[in-house]
Design a protein around this motif. Sequence first.
Motif, mmCIF file in Angstrom:
data_model
loop_
_atom_site.group_PDB
_atom_site.id
_atom_site.type_symbol
_atom_site.label_atom_id
_atom_site.label_comp_id
_atom_site.label_asym_id
_atom_site.label_seq_id
_atom_site.Cartn_x
_atom_site.Cartn_y
_atom_site.Cartn_z
ATOM 1 N N GLY A 177 0.798 -1.222 0.000
ATOM 2 C CA GLY A 177 0.000 0.000 0.000
ATOM 3 C C GLY A 177 0.829 1.268 0.000
ATOM 4 O O GLY A 177 0.303 2.360 -0.147
ATOM 5 N N TYR A 178 2.171 1.139 0.159
ATOM 6 C CA TYR A 178 2.989 2.348 0.156
ATOM 7 C C TYR A 178 3.600 2.640 -1.203
ATOM 8 O O TYR A 178 4.152 3.707 -1.414
ATOM 9 N N ARG A 179 3.512 1.704 -2.101
ATOM 10 C CA ARG A 179 4.143 1.916 -3.395
ATOM 11 C C ARG A 179 3.074 2.126 -4.450
ATOM 12 O O ARG A 179 2.140 1.340 -4.579
ATOM 13 N N GLN A 180 3.232 3.194 -5.227
ATOM 14 C CA GLN A 180 2.249 3.498 -6.263
ATOM 15 C C GLN A 180 2.351 2.479 -7.377
ATOM 16 O O GLN A 180 3.433 2.071 -7.782
ATOM 17 N N GLN A 181 1.212 2.086 -7.907
ATOM 18 C CA GLN A 181 1.206 1.163 -9.028
ATOM 19 C C GLN A 181 1.889 1.815 -10.217
ATOM 20 O O GLN A 181 1.670 2.972 -10.521
ATOM 21 N N GLY A 182 2.736 1.054 -10.902
ATOM 22 C CA GLY A 182 3.409 1.580 -12.085
ATOM 23 C C GLY A 182 4.716 2.262 -11.786
ATOM 24 O O GLY A 182 5.472 2.585 -12.690
ATOM 25 N N ALA A 183 5.020 2.515 -10.510
ATOM 26 C CA ALA A 183 6.307 3.124 -10.175
ATOM 27 C C ALA A 183 7.412 2.117 -10.455
ATOM 28 O O ALA A 183 7.188 0.917 -10.483
ATOM 29 N N MET A 184 8.625 2.617 -10.704
ATOM 30 C CA MET A 184 9.713 1.698 -11.029
ATOM 31 C C MET A 184 10.062 0.884 -9.785
ATOM 32 O O MET A 184 10.465 1.420 -8.764
ATOM 33 N N ALA A 185 9.852 -0.417 -9.863
ATOM 34 C CA ALA A 185 10.086 -1.258 -8.693
ATOM 35 C C ALA A 185 10.165 -2.716 -9.112
ATOM 36 O O ALA A 185 9.223 -3.464 -8.956
ATOM 37 N N PRO A 186 11.273 -3.140 -9.680
ATOM 38 C CA PRO A 186 11.359 -4.529 -10.121
ATOM 39 C C PRO A 186 11.414 -5.522 -8.969
ATOM 40 O O PRO A 186 11.083 -6.677 -9.137
ATOM 41 N N LEU A 187 11.843 -5.090 -7.766
ATOM 42 C CA LEU A 187 11.974 -5.989 -6.626
ATOM 43 C C LEU A 187 10.705 -5.939 -5.790
ATOM 44 O O LEU A 187 10.355 -4.906 -5.226
ATOM 45 N N LYS A 188 10.000 -7.065 -5.712
ATOM 46 C CA LYS A 188 8.746 -7.084 -4.959
ATOM 47 C C LYS A 188 9.020 -6.995 -3.463
ATOM 48 O O LYS A 188 10.029 -7.488 -2.963
ATOM 49 N N GLU A 189 8.055 -6.397 -2.756
ATOM 50 C CA GLU A 189 8.231 -6.124 -1.331
ATOM 51 C C GLU A 189 8.450 -7.385 -0.515
ATOM 52 O O GLU A 189 9.292 -7.415 0.394
ATOM 53 N N ASN A 190 7.692 -8.457 -0.801
ATOM 54 C CA ASN A 190 7.839 -9.665 0.011
ATOM 55 C C ASN A 190 9.146 -10.395 -0.276
ATOM 56 O O ASN A 190 9.723 -11.022 0.614
ATOM 57 N N LEU A 191 9.655 -10.280 -1.514
ATOM 58 C CA LEU A 191 10.969 -10.849 -1.807
ATOM 59 C C LEU A 191 12.049 -10.065 -1.063
ATOM 60 O O LEU A 191 12.968 -10.645 -0.464
ATOM 61 N N ALA A 192 11.936 -8.741 -1.073
ATOM 62 C CA ALA A 192 12.901 -7.911 -0.347
ATOM 63 C C ALA A 192 12.880 -8.234 1.144
ATOM 64 O O ALA A 192 13.935 -8.397 1.779
ATOM 65 N N ALA A 193 11.682 -8.343 1.714
ATOM 66 C CA ALA A 193 11.568 -8.643 3.141
ATOM 67 C C ALA A 193 12.141 -10.022 3.456
ATOM 68 O O ALA A 193 12.830 -10.212 4.466
ATOM 69 N N GLY A 194 11.866 -10.992 2.590
ATOM 70 C CA GLY A 194 12.384 -12.343 2.819
ATOM 71 C C GLY A 194 13.900 -12.385 2.797
ATOM 72 O O GLY A 194 14.523 -13.085 3.608
ATOM 73 N N LEU A 195 14.509 -11.632 1.884
ATOM 74 C CA LEU A 195 15.969 -11.596 1.825
ATOM 75 C C LEU A 195 16.549 -10.880 3.030
ATOM 76 O O LEU A 195 17.614 -11.258 3.545
ATOM 77 N N LEU A 196 15.875 -9.842 3.500
ATOM 78 C CA LEU A 196 16.314 -9.170 4.727
ATOM 79 C C LEU A 196 16.291 -10.136 5.910
ATOM 80 O O LEU A 196 17.242 -10.199 6.705
ATOM 81 N N LEU A 197 15.206 -10.891 6.020
ATOM 82 C CA LEU A 197 15.103 -11.863 7.113
ATOM 83 C C LEU A 197 16.148 -12.963 6.955
ATOM 84 O O LEU A 197 16.730 -13.419 7.945
ATOM 85 N N ARG A 198 16.399 -13.374 5.715
ATOM 86 C CA ARG A 198 17.442 -14.374 5.453
ATOM 87 C C ARG A 198 18.813 -13.849 5.891
ATOM 88 O O ARG A 198 19.652 -14.599 6.410
ATOM 89 N N ALA A 199 19.031 -12.541 5.715
ATOM 90 C CA ALA A 199 20.314 -11.928 6.090
ATOM 91 C C ALA A 199 20.441 -11.717 7.591
ATOM 92 O O ALA A 199 21.509 -11.337 8.074
ATOM 93 N N GLY A 200 19.361 -11.944 8.337
ATOM 94 C CA GLY A 200 19.418 -11.803 9.785
ATOM 95 C C GLY A 200 18.856 -10.505 10.315
ATOM 96 O O GLY A 200 18.985 -10.205 11.508
ATOM 97 N N TRP A 201 18.224 -9.713 9.448
ATOM 98 C CA TRP A 201 17.636 -8.452 9.904
ATOM 99 C C TRP A 201 16.344 -8.737 10.678
ATOM 100 O O TRP A 201 15.512 -9.544 10.257
ATOM 101 N N SER A 202 16.181 -8.106 11.818
ATOM 102 C CA SER A 202 14.948 -8.217 12.604
ATOM 103 C C SER A 202 14.877 -7.013 13.521
ATOM 104 O O SER A 202 15.811 -6.213 13.589
ATOM 105 N N LYS A 203 13.772 -6.898 14.219
ATOM 106 C CA LYS A 203 13.645 -5.746 15.130
ATOM 107 C C LYS A 203 14.613 -5.838 16.293
ATOM 108 O O LYS A 203 14.896 -4.839 16.965
ATOM 109 N N ASP A 204 15.164 -7.035 16.527
ATOM 110 C CA ASP A 204 16.154 -7.223 17.591
ATOM 111 C C ASP A 204 17.513 -7.623 17.025
ATOM 112 O O ASP A 204 18.339 -8.194 17.733
ATOM 113 N N ALA A 205 17.760 -7.323 15.731
ATOM 114 C CA ALA A 205 18.990 -7.757 15.071
ATOM 115 C C ALA A 205 20.207 -7.043 15.645
ATOM 116 O O ALA A 205 20.102 -5.931 16.167
#
Length: 721
Positions: A177-205
């Motif tokens: 809901g924060y990204r406008q449709q049609g804006a340049m954004a090849p990386l989907k939000e859930n893929l980005a979040a999943g890779l962040l979590l894979r890298a060890g990012w968290s609220k207590d990281a």
Amino acid sequence: MTDIQTPSQDGGQQNIALELTCPIGLENILEKELHALGLTNTRLGEAQVKLTTDLKGMYQACLWSRVATRVMMPLATFKVTNADELYQGVLDVDWSEHMHPDNTIAIDCHGTNHAIRNTQFGAVRTKDAIADFFVKKTGQRPSVEKQNPDLRIALKIKRDNATLSLDLSGDSLHRRGYRQQGAMAPLKENLAAGLLLRAGWSKDAPFKQLVDPMCGSGTFLVEAALISMNIAPGARRQYWGFKGWKKHDHRMWQQLMDLAKNERVDPADLNVRFQGTDREQKAIAAARENIKRAGLSGVVEVSMSSFQSHEFDWSSQPTLIMVNPPYGERLGDEMALIALYRQLGDWAIEHADQGEMMMLTSSENLARQIPIRPEKSTRVLNGGLECRAYRFPINDSHIKAGSREQIGLSPGAQMVGNRLQKNIKKLRKWLQKENVTCYRVYDADMPEYSVAIDIYNDWAHVQEYQAPKSVDENKAQQRLFEVVSAIPTALDIPETNVVVKQRLRQSGKQQYEKVDHSQHEMIVEEHGCDFIVNLKDYLDTGLFLDHRPVRKLIQDKANGKRFLNLFCYTASGSVHAGQGGAKTTLSVDMSNTYTEWARRNIELNEFSERDHQVVRADCFEWLRRSQDEFDLIFMDPPTFSNSKKMAGVLDIQRDHVDLIDLAMARLSSEGELIFSNNYRRFELAPELEERYQVQNITHKSLDPDFERNQKIHQCWILKHK
């Protein structure tokens, strides 16, 4: 047909079987995420996690999952060997448990088989069965609404089996809901979040900051901030598939939404930083808009700058670098990115010691350029392209030997570098004396490294010659990587100023076709003339460097002459003639691309269009029709051409006698024809020496940078006897 349990109307405590889909490669991350929510009754599948839970658990999965793509509730599975079985399988579901007859629906059909041959037919048969169910039961029928229906129904067909589900998410969960449709954004939000979590990012990281040096529209940065601030990824979504579901508990959902708002971390209490850069203005504009819409203004910082030159604040350590650099769609693009990846790795080592870097790329060769050994990699799909996410720990045990000193060239690359330095040393005095800035520095000097390297000011233009079939393709590609990696240090050229192309045998219109659309133009100077060259968009750059002495010869001979340039290409010969004082010049070529380029070169050098004309025509046909006379003619025809714009097919060995005779017919009695071609096995017909005065000037037409390749072209001057 197999029915699947769904919750009861009286409180939703009955188990619900769900299927949560996700990007391939992130199934384990999604399962860990669900377990952290207390949803532990899970089973892994391919690109999905199966979950058994209650109504509250279903809501929590929808609201809090950062990795899931959709939350599906299967209603039934059944055989589909014909259209009637599909219709009956849908009709057998008790739809009155899930919806009212006046609800709106949308059907998404995925997959086909021998009976259901297209998805539209599958969707229509499903809709018909649901409509007939309610007509028979109530006399009413639901209507179809493609945008935001009350209920979204998914039909999945795989071989002879069909699964019918309710899409409780209603739309892909990557749309936060924060990204406008049609804006340049090849990386989907859930893929980005999943890779962040894979890298060890968290609220207590343990990380104190996240840096994205090529942030694009800011997806990594925004998703990381949402994680750190404990903001539910579904909190901003306006539409949910379960809101029109008959068993939706609005009160429970609202309580979970309120609880999620209360659990947010205040920005003032954050002890992490988020910094990003990108060189593209459009990307930064999109990133700033996304940050604003996500409510993260003042939390996430982005700047329009290259990461190499930007002054990041590195006071907060350790750092996690998340980056999705360009991959290169073609071989030449990939080669040109070698320097960028090396710079990225060296930059990470310099600034983020004891931190980590997670990099997403589709190129294993480019990933190897990072001077850090990856700890692990994860296969994922990004926009349908198979990629790997590499996790690089930035510490002494993973940094490759020599990386801190930026040595790291392979023995092959060092050998190429030594040869380049030897060649440039040999040419240096001549280059300075003649003020030459565009020249060839290497031309397959070592046969195993079969490339030509040309310098245009501070750019290197690398052309790979087509390797024989006997040469292993992987070995040839590795050697090309070694050449490209050797150039910046050996020639003192910025790593980003290396352009790579693969030169294949060309014929007909292929030699004129674009290979890129970057419009990478620059102006270079030669003997007082200015030329537009394009290093990326075409196989040739717009200036044949081997003809430099021939152009100088034209310039020296042109004063007061009427000059004709046949097969003119970009009219560099005509510009030299004009610089030498030619009375008039006429440039002829059949390519629209090059005649337009020729006009621009003439205009660049401030010659009048009246006296320096360009004509688009087949040179053979033009010569046959022309009655004009010229004092100096230059002709450098291609070896072979079969363009549709020509009346016939040009074969220079076969046709050169006719071509020269036609040109000599247009030459004044005291005039000169300069004839050249680059066909290595070309032999001038003896009969021409009987008719005309012929002088072979090939050895005089090669400057020192082409002395290593005596067969680059052949050149003659012809006069009337």
